[in-house]
Design a protein around this motif. Structure first.
Motif, PDB file in Angstrom:
ATOM      1  N   ALA A  14       0.836  -1.207   0.000  1.00  0.00           N
ATOM      2  CA  ALA A  14       0.000   0.000   0.000  1.00  0.00           C
ATOM      3  C   ALA A  14       0.871   1.258   0.000  1.00  0.00           C
ATOM      4  N   HIS A  15       1.959   1.206   0.732  1.00  0.00           N
ATOM      5  CA  HIS A  15       2.865   2.356   0.821  1.00  0.00           C
ATOM      6  C   HIS A  15       3.439   2.715  -0.544  1.00  0.00           C
ATOM      7  N   TYR A  16       3.897   1.711  -1.293  1.00  0.00           N
ATOM      8  CA  TYR A  16       4.528   1.991  -2.583  1.00  0.00           C
ATOM      9  C   TYR A  16       3.519   2.316  -3.680  1.00  0.00           C
ATOM     10  N   GLN A  17       2.254   1.975  -3.458  1.00  0.00           N
ATOM     11  CA  GLN A  17       1.224   2.352  -4.428  1.00  0.00           C
ATOM     12  C   GLN A  17       0.727   3.779  -4.207  1.00  0.00           C
ATOM     13  N   ASP A  18       1.064   4.354  -3.076  1.00  0.00           N
ATOM     14  CA  ASP A  18       0.652   5.721  -2.751  1.00  0.00           C
ATOM     15  C   ASP A  18       1.700   6.689  -3.303  1.00  0.00           C
ATOM     16  N   HIS A  19       1.326   7.436  -4.330  1.00  0.00           N
ATOM     17  CA  HIS A  19       2.264   8.368  -4.953  1.00  0.00           C
ATOM     18  C   HIS A  19       1.971   9.822  -4.573  1.00  0.00           C
ATOM     19  N   SER A  20       1.185  10.004  -3.520  1.00  0.00           N
ATOM     20  CA  SER A  20       0.835  11.366  -3.120  1.00  0.00           C
ATOM     21  C   SER A  20       1.992  12.011  -2.352  1.00  0.00           C
ATOM     22  N   ARG A  77       2.575  10.869   1.441  1.00  0.00           N
ATOM     23  CA  ARG A  77       2.957   9.499   1.814  1.00  0.00           C
ATOM     24  C   ARG A  77       3.932   9.520   2.980  1.00  0.00           C
TER      25      ARG A  77
END
Length: 202
Positions: A9-15, A18
């Motif tokens: 989930a962390h690496y899919q968050d590109h905001s 993060r």
């Protein structure tokens, strides 16, 4: 698995928002010590611990200055800034029985390990199923330390009675075991190892 899920989930968050993540091994130090280390390193939120004894140890040892999301549930603990997230077996059984009823099933057999937790799961399944106006035809327990579950399955499906009856009617004629009819859903509570053996044997 939890670590992998958090990282995915962390690496899919590109905001831009993060957060940074740091992992601490709760097996190498006391939980209060790790908590204070995380605070000193700038942690603004803590996820974990996982086990109930660890949650109890942490709650007994510190006052929570930042939010802590414990990954289990200890009902007796209520403290400010402590949030508990657990996958309750009661919630699981309610969802499973609701889905089975929605799929059109009516007559159930319940297969549970011969353990205190298995007994509790069996009671939950029976209560939720009967509350949905379903019928429990059989509750059968099994030894989770075994690998051959054929006798237990025959007993649950009454195959032994069918075989005995067939031999009485036509002892010289080959027969196929029919057993109990009417079961249209089987609720199985099992750890992965037991389930891998029970499913094909069923």
């Amino acid at each position: 698995a939890i670590r992998e899920g958090i990282l995915a989930a962390h690496y899919q968050d590109h905001s831009q928002a993060r957060p940074s993540i740091r992992f601490y091994d709760s097996e190498i130090s006391a939980l209060p010590t790790l908590y204070h280390q995380a605070i000193a390193a700038g942690a603004e939120m803590i996820i974990g611990p996982l086990s109930k004894p660890d949650i109890q140890s942490l709650a007994d040892g510190v006052d929570f200055d930042i939010p802590v999301l414990a990954l289990n549930h200890v009902p007796e603990i209520v403290k400010p800034n402590l949030y508990q997230f657990g996958l309750s077996p009661i919630d699981d059984t309610e969802q499973i029985t609701r889905r089975a009823w929605h799929d059109g099933h009516k007559n159930a057999a319940i297969l549970i390990p011969d353990t205190p937790q298995g007994d509790r799961i069996g009671r939950y399944l029976k209560a939720f199923w009967e509350r949905a106006n379903g019928t429990v035809l059989e509750i059968q327990s099994y030894d989770p330390n075994q690998t051959d579950f054929s006798d237990m399955i025959k007993k649950m499906l009454k195959l032994n009675e069918s075989e005995r009856h067939s031999r009485q009617l036509a002892p010289a004629v080959k027969h196929a075991s029919i057993g109990r009819t009417g079961i249209d859903v089987i609720f199985l509570n099992a750890h992965e190892t037991s389930a891998r053996s029970i499913n094909p044997q069923l």
